[in-house]
Scaffold this motif. Sequence first.
Motif, mmCIF file in Angstrom:
data_model
loop_
_atom_site.group_PDB
_atom_site.id
_atom_site.type_symbol
_atom_site.label_atom_id
_atom_site.label_comp_id
_atom_site.label_asym_id
_atom_site.label_seq_id
_atom_site.Cartn_x
_atom_site.Cartn_y
_atom_site.Cartn_z
ATOM 1 N N TYR A 68 -14.967 0.647 0.224
ATOM 2 C CA TYR A 68 -14.918 2.025 -0.267
ATOM 3 C C TYR A 68 -14.040 2.905 0.607
ATOM 4 C CZ TYR A 68 -18.681 0.426 -3.182
ATOM 5 O OH TYR A 68 -19.407 -0.278 -4.108
ATOM 6 N N LEU A 69 -13.004 2.293 1.207
ATOM 7 C CA LEU A 69 -12.156 3.065 2.118
ATOM 8 C C LEU A 69 -11.437 4.192 1.396
ATOM 9 C CD1 LEU A 69 -10.944 3.394 4.896
ATOM 10 C CD2 LEU A 69 -9.114 1.874 4.230
ATOM 11 N N LEU A 70 -10.830 3.881 0.259
ATOM 12 C CA LEU A 70 -10.023 4.898 -0.429
ATOM 13 C C LEU A 70 -10.874 6.069 -0.916
ATOM 14 C CD1 LEU A 70 -7.138 5.503 -1.206
ATOM 15 C CD2 LEU A 70 -7.557 4.415 -3.381
ATOM 16 N N TYR B 266 0.828 -1.202 0.000
ATOM 17 C CA TYR B 266 0.000 0.000 0.000
ATOM 18 C C TYR B 266 0.861 1.251 0.000
ATOM 19 C CZ TYR B 266 -4.189 -2.698 0.724
ATOM 20 O OH TYR B 266 -5.221 -3.572 0.551
ATOM 21 N N PHE B 267 1.950 1.208 0.797
ATOM 22 C CA PHE B 267 2.801 2.395 0.854
ATOM 23 C C PHE B 267 3.499 2.635 -0.466
ATOM 24 C CE2 PHE B 267 2.490 1.949 5.504
ATOM 25 C CZ PHE B 267 2.106 3.246 5.764
ATOM 26 N N SER B 268 3.982 1.544 -1.096
ATOM 27 C CA SER B 268 4.724 1.766 -2.341
ATOM 28 C C SER B 268 3.778 2.083 -3.487
ATOM 29 C CB SER B 268 5.588 0.554 -2.668
ATOM 30 O OG SER B 268 4.771 -0.501 -3.097
ATOM 31 N N GLY B 269 2.580 1.498 -3.477
ATOM 32 C CA GLY B 269 1.638 1.794 -4.550
ATOM 33 C C GLY B 269 1.136 3.213 -4.497
ATOM 34 N N TYR C 256 -3.508 -3.966 -8.588
ATOM 35 C CA TYR C 256 -4.622 -3.232 -8.006
ATOM 36 C C TYR C 256 -4.458 -3.150 -6.489
ATOM 37 C CZ TYR C 256 -7.236 -3.597 -12.335
ATOM 38 O OH TYR C 256 -7.662 -3.473 -13.625
ATOM 39 N N LEU C 257 -4.966 -2.061 -5.917
ATOM 40 C CA LEU C 257 -5.035 -1.938 -4.462
ATOM 41 C C LEU C 257 -6.467 -1.602 -4.097
ATOM 42 C CD1 LEU C 257 -1.878 0.191 -3.681
ATOM 43 C CD2 LEU C 257 -2.204 -2.207 -3.184
ATOM 44 N N PHE C 258 -6.888 -1.905 -2.878
ATOM 45 C CA PHE C 258 -8.241 -1.601 -2.402
ATOM 46 C C PHE C 258 -9.291 -2.192 -3.355
ATOM 47 C CE2 PHE C 258 -5.638 1.905 -0.856
ATOM 48 C CZ PHE C 258 -5.936 1.891 0.481
ATOM 49 N N GLY C 259 -9.245 -3.494 -3.564
ATOM 50 C CA GLY C 259 -10.153 -4.086 -4.545
ATOM 51 C C GLY C 259 -9.723 -3.666 -5.935
ATOM 52 N N THR C 260 -10.630 -3.024 -6.689
ATOM 53 C CA THR C 260 -10.225 -2.516 -7.999
ATOM 54 C C THR C 260 -10.182 -0.992 -8.001
ATOM 55 O OG1 THR C 260 -12.490 -2.480 -8.737
ATOM 56 C CG2 THR C 260 -11.238 -4.455 -9.225
ATOM 57 N N MET C 261 -10.127 -0.399 -6.802
ATOM 58 C CA MET C 261 -10.202 1.059 -6.727
ATOM 59 C C MET C 261 -8.979 1.737 -7.331
ATOM 60 S SD MET C 261 -12.909 2.143 -5.201
ATOM 61 C CE MET C 261 -14.315 1.326 -4.488
ATOM 62 N N PHE C 262 -7.816 1.257 -6.966
ATOM 63 C CA PHE C 262 -6.585 1.967 -7.289
ATOM 64 C C PHE C 262 -5.725 1.073 -8.164
ATOM 65 C CE2 PHE C 262 -2.360 3.603 -6.516
ATOM 66 C CZ PHE C 262 -2.579 4.964 -6.521
ATOM 67 N N ARG C 263 -5.320 1.602 -9.304
ATOM 68 C CA ARG C 263 -4.601 0.808 -10.286
ATOM 69 C C ARG C 263 -3.224 1.432 -10.430
ATOM 70 N NH1 ARG C 263 -4.894 0.594 -15.939
ATOM 71 N NH2 ARG C 263 -5.501 2.757 -15.803
ATOM 72 N N THR C 264 -2.197 0.631 -10.481
ATOM 73 C CA THR C 264 -0.887 1.232 -10.700
ATOM 74 C C THR C 264 -0.046 0.343 -11.610
ATOM 75 O OG1 THR C 264 1.082 2.112 -9.656
ATOM 76 C CG2 THR C 264 0.053 0.249 -8.563
ATOM 77 N N ASN C 265 0.721 0.973 -12.492
ATOM 78 C CA ASN C 265 1.721 0.269 -13.286
ATOM 79 C C ASN C 265 2.742 1.286 -13.777
ATOM 80 O OD1 ASN C 265 0.703 1.500 -15.679
ATOM 81 N ND2 ASN C 265 -0.878 -0.069 -15.774
ATOM 82 N N SER C 266 3.722 0.854 -14.526
ATOM 83 C CA SER C 266 4.829 1.762 -14.821
ATOM 84 C C SER C 266 4.394 2.909 -15.736
ATOM 85 C CB SER C 266 5.989 0.994 -15.432
ATOM 86 O OG SER C 266 5.515 -0.002 -16.288
ATOM 87 N N THR C 267 3.437 2.669 -16.658
ATOM 88 C CA THR C 267 2.965 3.777 -17.501
ATOM 89 C C THR C 267 2.280 4.836 -16.663
ATOM 90 O OG1 THR C 267 2.561 2.190 -19.224
ATOM 91 C CG2 THR C 267 1.613 4.342 -19.531
ATOM 92 N N ILE C 268 1.434 4.393 -15.733
ATOM 93 C CA ILE C 268 0.718 5.347 -14.883
ATOM 94 C C ILE C 268 1.712 6.171 -14.085
ATOM 95 C CG2 ILE C 268 -0.757 5.487 -12.843
ATOM 96 C CD1 ILE C 268 -2.422 3.277 -14.024
#
Lengths: 470, 179
Positions: free
Chosen positions: B143-145, A5-8, A60-72
Amino acid sequence: MTEQYFSGLRIELFLTMLILALLVGKVLAIKQNPIGTLTLISVFLISSIGISFMQNESGYLFGTMFRTNSTILFEKAILLAGTFIVFMLGFEWMKKQKHFLEFCMLLLSTLLGMCFMISSGNFLMFFLGLELATIPLAALASFDLDEKKSSEAGMKLILSSAFASAILLFGISFIYGTTGSVSFDTIASAIDGNNVQKFGFICILTGFAFKISAVPFHFWTADVYEGAPVAITSYLSVVSKGAAIFVLMPVLYHAFGRMSSTYIPALILLSTVTIITGNLFALRQKSMKRFLAFSTVTQAGYLLLGITGNNTEAGASVVYFMLIYIFSNLGAFTVVSILQNRTGRDDIGVYKGLYKTNPTLSMVLLLALFSLAGIPPAAGFFGKLFLLSSAAGAGYYVAVIIASVNMVVSLYYYLNIVKMMFVDEPEITIEKLKPAVTEQISLFICCCGILVIGFIPAIYEYIYNLSAAI
Amino acid sequence: MGSSIFYFLGFVSIFTALMVILSKSPINSVLYLVITFFSIAAQFVLLNAGFLAAVLVIVYAGAIMVLFLFVVMLLNLNKEYEPHKHIYIKFAGGIAGGILLVTLIGALHGSGEIADSTLNGEASYAASTGTIQNLGKSLFSDYLLPFEISSVLFLAAMVGAVFLGKKEKSSPKVSAEKI
């Protein structure tokens, strides 16, 4: 598990910390020192750019809420760099403001909103990010409290963006009603392109088109750009627009991937109309800020055309163009900001004969305008080349031909300004202006960006590999 | 039974929403808006979302509407000030709105089976869905975030609003013009 979570979320956490630090500083009424604050912000922004390049895991983090990859992360780095340059070019104006800390806080919270928006894997997150990126901007646009025009700009921005948000939400509710989800992944597998979904999609596209000021939805652009302080105008035209374009791509390719037969004609129509109208209006502008406003409208058209292309190639060419566009547009805005601060005018007449008194500023503006027009030595040429070839690669030749013809038309008005600066006799006498240190930094970064990016093919390859890796 | 209540409430909310726009006096508009909020709150109750209904009534019908009424009264908007728009603008607006309506009807036409298949009836209407307990749980897990981001959003909006509110004091030019 927690490290993930911290690194994402590292860039977002960094920005939130900075915003809260500024707020605490304001509340405790610590003696204001603009240069100290600027140093703090610069250190934070530059180190955020640094950490965006390390250890890029995707997911993904927080379910599908937060998406991260190198392009982003690379896109976020572009936005951070743009914000850094905006701080540099506007500092001379900012430090005179009584509410300097609020200004920084609001600007950074819009940046935070854009970071969340780019990372969203869900329409709920996307909408919250969009609002966080829009509402503080309206306060920022009316920051010049003494100017009536500035208040007008803020009012126009908040009213028209509220309207656009409402249409966007209306569209999202149709998509939610027919697919039963707001997550991009679920929508991608549940969507079948029936009429209700098409209607919802068009509403969502309207919201995006408003944000990037594509043509039928561009009416706010010129007035807001003219009235807002130069720093905010440049921020709106580059960073804000860039974020909307960056998030448009995953929404189209991923969530609405199955509806490509709907979105491609819509995008081509939108981009063609945008390019033509933007050009025609740019021809007859008398104010430099309005002129640059219509120039950015036209650039948005080229970006939309690039998006219609093939997946990886289109993504890479759009990100590459945005990288160049940040440097070219902010370079032009730095010169506009210096001249407006010193002379108090922004009509085109000020630029007549500028070369005789201020050769350095004229050369920078020349370079920036060449890059915006797409004349070969400047990087803008390569950016537009890749955008058009991406669209041509997908077979939309008519749109590409229209866009190329319009590039020639746009040469007229960009070169008209160059002619004014180098050939015409000065209308008013401007003494030799000495840019402040921050403005020199901004000018230097923009010039380097415009010159270097075009000559190093490795940068495009790097972006292409990032996009291909997903 | 349930569906007839739904249709009645739907009719009331659409009718009062239209009256908000159509009535000439701002006070009447605000009062119609209160009825609209109440009928939407009743729709929430039908969907087993009692907590949301209560919040809607307290926050919108209570607090925000009172604020609206205060503004209307303070600005003395009781009379009809709105300038008459040109006939062409009305005509263009009518055509644009009509086209949008036709498109919407066309899009919704024959989409009955889609709605049935996606909402799959009773499953999403479980009695416990809308309780405070379940709402709180999903707010702090799934829905925390978004929940946390909205706090930053409110902070930024508040700072912006306070800043804009300072306008009069800090601008000597404006006050000089007034004198």
